[in-house]
Design an enzyme around this catalytic site. Structure first.
Site, PDB file in Angstrom:
ATOM      1  N   HIS A 284      17.593 -65.879  37.342  1.00 19.36           N
ATOM      2  CA  HIS A 284      18.687 -65.116  38.114  1.00 19.36           C
ATOM      3  C   HIS A 284      19.835 -64.365  36.959  1.00 19.36           C
ATOM      4  CE1 HIS A 284      20.880 -63.394  41.620  1.00 19.36           C
ATOM      5  NE2 HIS A 284      21.570 -63.947  41.448  1.00 19.36           N
ATOM      6  N   HIS A 323      10.844 -57.593  38.592  1.00 24.86           N
ATOM      7  CA  HIS A 323      11.710 -57.847  39.049  1.00 24.86           C
ATOM      8  C   HIS A 323      11.343 -57.985  40.868  1.00 24.86           C
ATOM      9  CE1 HIS A 323      15.502 -56.898  42.007  1.00 24.86           C
ATOM     10  NE2 HIS A 323      16.480 -57.197  40.794  1.00 24.86           N
ATOM     11  N   ASP A 381      19.056 -57.190  32.987  1.00 27.78           N
ATOM     12  CA  ASP A 381      18.904 -57.885  31.425  1.00 27.78           C
ATOM     13  C   ASP A 381      19.049 -57.691  30.177  1.00 27.78           C
ATOM     14  OD1 ASP A 381      21.420 -59.410  32.989  1.00 27.78           O
ATOM     15  OD2 ASP A 381      19.947 -60.527  34.347  1.00 27.78           O
TER      16      ASP A 381
HETATM   17  N1  CMC Z   1       6.632 -62.658  32.461  1.00 29.23           N
HETATM   18  C1  CMC Z   1       5.511 -61.833  33.025  1.00 29.23           C
HETATM   19  N2  CMC Z   1       4.950 -61.706  33.452  1.00 29.23           N
HETATM   20  C2  CMC Z   1       5.841 -62.179  34.532  1.00 29.23           C
HETATM   21  C3  CMC Z   1       7.063 -61.188  34.889  1.00 29.23           C
HETATM   22  C4  CMC Z   1       7.817 -61.867  33.657  1.00 29.23           C
HETATM   23  N3  CMC Z   1       9.017 -61.742  32.806  1.00 29.23           N
HETATM   24  N4  CMC Z   1       7.353 -61.769  35.859  1.00 29.23           N
HETATM   25  C5  CMC Z   1       6.754 -61.444  36.300  1.00 29.23           C
HETATM   26  N5  CMC Z   1       5.439 -61.499  36.220  1.00 29.23           N
HETATM   27  C6  CMC Z   1       4.365 -61.485  36.860  1.00 29.23           C
HETATM   28  C7  CMC Z   1       4.116 -63.176  37.342  1.00 29.23           C
HETATM   29  O1  CMC Z   1       2.965 -64.312  36.285  1.00 29.23           O
HETATM   30  C8  CMC Z   1       3.008 -62.030  38.170  1.00 29.23           C
HETATM   31  O2  CMC Z   1       1.623 -62.134  37.425  1.00 29.23           O
HETATM   32  P1  CMC Z   1       0.101 -62.824  38.537  1.00 29.23           P
HETATM   33  O3  CMC Z   1       0.082 -61.873  39.706  1.00 29.23           O
HETATM   34  O4  CMC Z   1      -0.968 -62.115  37.458  1.00 29.23           O
HETATM   35  O5  CMC Z   1      -0.203 -63.758  38.884  1.00 29.23           O
HETATM   36  C9  CMC Z   1       3.309 -61.133  38.946  1.00 29.23           C
HETATM   37  O6  CMC Z   1       4.171 -60.508  37.574  1.00 29.23           O
HETATM   38  C10 CMC Z   1       4.475 -60.765  39.830  1.00 29.23           C
HETATM   39  O7  CMC Z   1       5.448 -62.149  39.514  1.00 29.23           O
HETATM   40  P2  CMC Z   1       5.779 -62.598  40.449  1.00 29.23           P
HETATM   41  O8  CMC Z   1       7.340 -63.912  39.921  1.00 29.23           O
HETATM   42  O9  CMC Z   1       5.766 -63.111  41.704  1.00 29.23           O
HETATM   43  O10 CMC Z   1       7.388 -61.920  40.371  1.00 29.23           O
HETATM   44  P3  CMC Z   1       8.824 -62.004  41.753  1.00 29.23           P
HETATM   45  O11 CMC Z   1       9.447 -61.379  41.976  1.00 29.23           O
HETATM   46  O12 CMC Z   1       8.571 -63.610  42.554  1.00 29.23           O
HETATM   47  O13 CMC Z   1      10.054 -62.504  40.177  1.00 29.23           O
HETATM   48  C11 CMC Z   1      11.472 -62.401  38.481  1.00 29.23           C
HETATM   49  C12 CMC Z   1      10.922 -61.504  39.825  1.00 29.23           C
HETATM   50  C13 CMC Z   1      12.427 -61.366  38.505  1.00 29.23           C
HETATM   51  C14 CMC Z   1      11.907 -63.736  39.280  1.00 29.23           C
HETATM   52  C15 CMC Z   1      10.379 -62.360  37.730  1.00 29.23           C
HETATM   53  O14 CMC Z   1       9.508 -61.241  37.741  1.00 29.23           O
HETATM   54  C16 CMC Z   1      10.648 -62.908  36.345  1.00 29.23           C
HETATM   55  O15 CMC Z   1      10.770 -63.892  35.902  1.00 29.23           O
HETATM   56  N6  CMC Z   1      11.302 -61.931  35.735  1.00 29.23           N
HETATM   57  C17 CMC Z   1      12.330 -62.583  34.652  1.00 29.23           C
HETATM   58  C18 CMC Z   1      13.561 -63.552  34.431  1.00 29.23           C
HETATM   59  C19 CMC Z   1      14.423 -62.034  34.593  1.00 29.23           C
HETATM   60  O16 CMC Z   1      14.302 -61.280  33.973  1.00 29.23           O
HETATM   61  N7  CMC Z   1      15.764 -62.185  35.767  1.00 29.23           N
HETATM   62  C20 CMC Z   1      16.469 -60.962  36.169  1.00 29.23           C
HETATM   63  C21 CMC Z   1      16.055 -60.276  36.944  1.00 29.23           C
HETATM   64  S1  CMC Z   1      17.115 -58.948  37.295  1.00 29.23           S
HETATM   65  C22 CMC Z   1      18.917 -59.795  37.376  1.00 29.23           C
HETATM   66  C23 CMC Z   1      19.223 -60.553  38.450  1.00 29.23           C
HETATM   67  O17 CMC Z   1      18.728 -59.787  39.402  1.00 29.23           O
HETATM   68  O18 CMC Z   1      19.779 -61.462  39.073  1.00 29.23           O
END
Ligand code: CMC
Length: 447
Positions: A284, A323, A381
């Protein structure tokens, strides 16, 4: 109700239900139910009438991480993740960043409409004149170890504020609610700056009421022996824009935490402490800190392909990308990107090596099917950490910088939750998967 609804079936079993409804047949019992659809949603509680026997609890919905569950009605923030749109109280984020100040946006979030000049003057005056904290708060912060993470200092100190304002417990009293809102928005930068100075072992700088909200914060961070700190207007404005961008983002993890904890009717200081704890996590608010660490680890542009391969092999995560809601470029990232150069110029750090790595990383990821197929684009971010670094703000402070503006959003959401007739204590259900009715074995007979 099931019988009434079953009567709406035509003789051939084809539903004749209205368009704003959902017809569901429970194949276990053969019963058909018509569920009302409102605002594109079906009420989870409507499934409870679907039972296989009289003593059956009824059907539940299962949604870990709330990926498809609306937990409230809200008229604060609108996001269209597919189109990359973000609006507060109906105003596009781009217009707010261009034309408003952070305090004006905070007013908009909290009060629901843009202020007239006298309302804005009163709001700014009230916030400016509540920036001081009790000396005992300062003393309690001094008790932290020199290397305490500033986010843990903020988290515990905001919780501690609750003990300084016990009247804030009266959440049904509008005057008390308003006081808590003003105090929290006013004091958050003071606590954040104290945490920063603590890390450096420097004396805390008291707020300067002559300065703007952002200017005063810069003064509390950087003022040394000069009689009066004069903030660079370019940095003041960049910080203000960054704070507008972080002010609210509907039902994210920390806001959901504030609402869930606040639904117990605890005071707002305690509810916001829960929000700060949630924001601290690397998925987050901690992501901007993680981005900088990632850029440091990559080290040079030449190492980018190997790093991206590691992401694709799932050994790494590309921090600052992806996201839950945006499946397009995060509009906040677009705006921040424009300000990076401005801040670098103001701070004289034009040749920033990490900016070069970040730009190239973004370019290559956006050229790669792995990321575009998954709709992974830079989020807010990805670039915010670079601005903070150019401002000489140490990495552990980044999430604290996020908490300052998000305070306005948390409070707006908390006020909305408190005033909502539908609010009840947040209490999810579970699917129990453990043992049942085991025979108790005394400790000397175990193993
Ligand atoms: N790097 C690599 N792969 C990713 C990433 C990433 N940053 N984010 C998602 N994926 C992949 C994930 O592995 C999955 O692939 P597959 O379907 O092949 O298994 C697919 O994309 C869907 O991802 P998810 O984990 O189901 O997506 P989510 O909605 O649960 O997670 C998230 C959202 C923000 C936690 C995630 O994208 C992430 O960990 N990003 C990096 C951390 C980040 O930058 N967070 C800041 C968010 S914006 C500010 C805030 O709101 O705080």
């Amino acid at each position: 109700m099931a019988d009434d609804q079953a009567q709406q079936q035509g003789g051939d079993g084809v539903a004749t239900a209205g368009r704003d409804s959902l017809t569901v047949t429970d194949n276990r019992s053969g019963e058909t139910f018509e569920l009302e659809l409102t605002d594109g949603t079906v009420k989870a509680m409507d499934f409870r009438q679907m039972k296989v026997s009289e003593d059956d609890f009824g059907l539940m919905t299962y949604d870990p991480a709330f990926t498809n569950t609306a937990s409230c009605r809200s008229d604060i923030t609108y996001i269209d993740g597919a189109a990359g749109v973000l609006e507060h109280r109906g105003y596009p984020i781009e217009a707010l960043c261009e034309k408003s100040s952070f305090l004006e946006v905070a007013y908009l979030l909290v009060h629901g409409s843009l202020p007239e000049q006298d309302e804005l003057d009163c709001w700014q005056y009230a916030i400016t004149h509540h920036t001081y904290v009790h000396e005992n708060i300062k003393k309690s912060m001094e008790g932290f170890r020199y290397d305490a993470h500033p986010m843990t200092m903020l988290l515990s100190t905001v919780g501690a504020l609750s003990s300084f304002y016990p009247e804030a417990k009266q959440i049904e009293d509008q005057t008390e609610r308003n006081m808590a809102v003003v105090r929290l928005i006013a004091k958050m930068p003071t606590l954040a700056a104290f945490a920063y100075r603590h890390q450096l072992g420097q004396p805390y700088v008291y707020p300067d009421n002559d300065l703007s909200y952002a200017g005063n914060f810069l003064s509390m961070l950087y003022k040394m022996t000069e009689a009066k700190y004069e903030p660079d207007p370019r940095l003041e404005r960049a910080l203000d824009v960054l704070w507008i961008l972080h002010a609210d983002h509907e039902q994210n993890c920390s806001t959901a935490a504030v609402r869930a904890v606040g639904s117990s009717q605890v005071d707002p200081y305690s509810a916001l402490a829960a929000g700060i704890a949630a924001l601290y996590g690397p998925l987050h608010g901690g992501a901007n800190e993680a981005v900088l660490k990632m850029l440091e680890r990559i080290g040079t542009v030449e190492n980018i392909p190997e790093f991206l391969q590691g992401v694709k092999d799932r050994e790494e995560r590309l921090m600052g990308f992806g996201h839950r809601v945006y499946k397009n470029y995060d509009p906040r990232a677009q705006i921040i990107k424009k300000h990076v150069d401005e801040v670098l110029e103001a701070t004289g750090a034009t040749q920033h090596p990490k900016l070069e790595i970040a730009s190239e990383l973004e370019k290559r990821a956006l050229d790669d099917d792995y990321f575009t197929d998954r709709k992974l684009y830079p989020n807010v971010d990805f670039y915010s950490g670079l601005i903070y670094e150019a401002l000489n703000i140490p990495t552990p402070m980044f999430t604290v910088m996020f908490a300052i503006p998000r305070t306005a959003g948390w409070l707006a959401q908390w006020l909305e939750m408190v005033g909502d007739q539908e609010t009840r204590i947040a209490r999810p259900r579970q699917i129990y998967t453990g043992n049942r009715e085991l025979e108790y074995t005394p400790i000397d007979q175990r193993g």
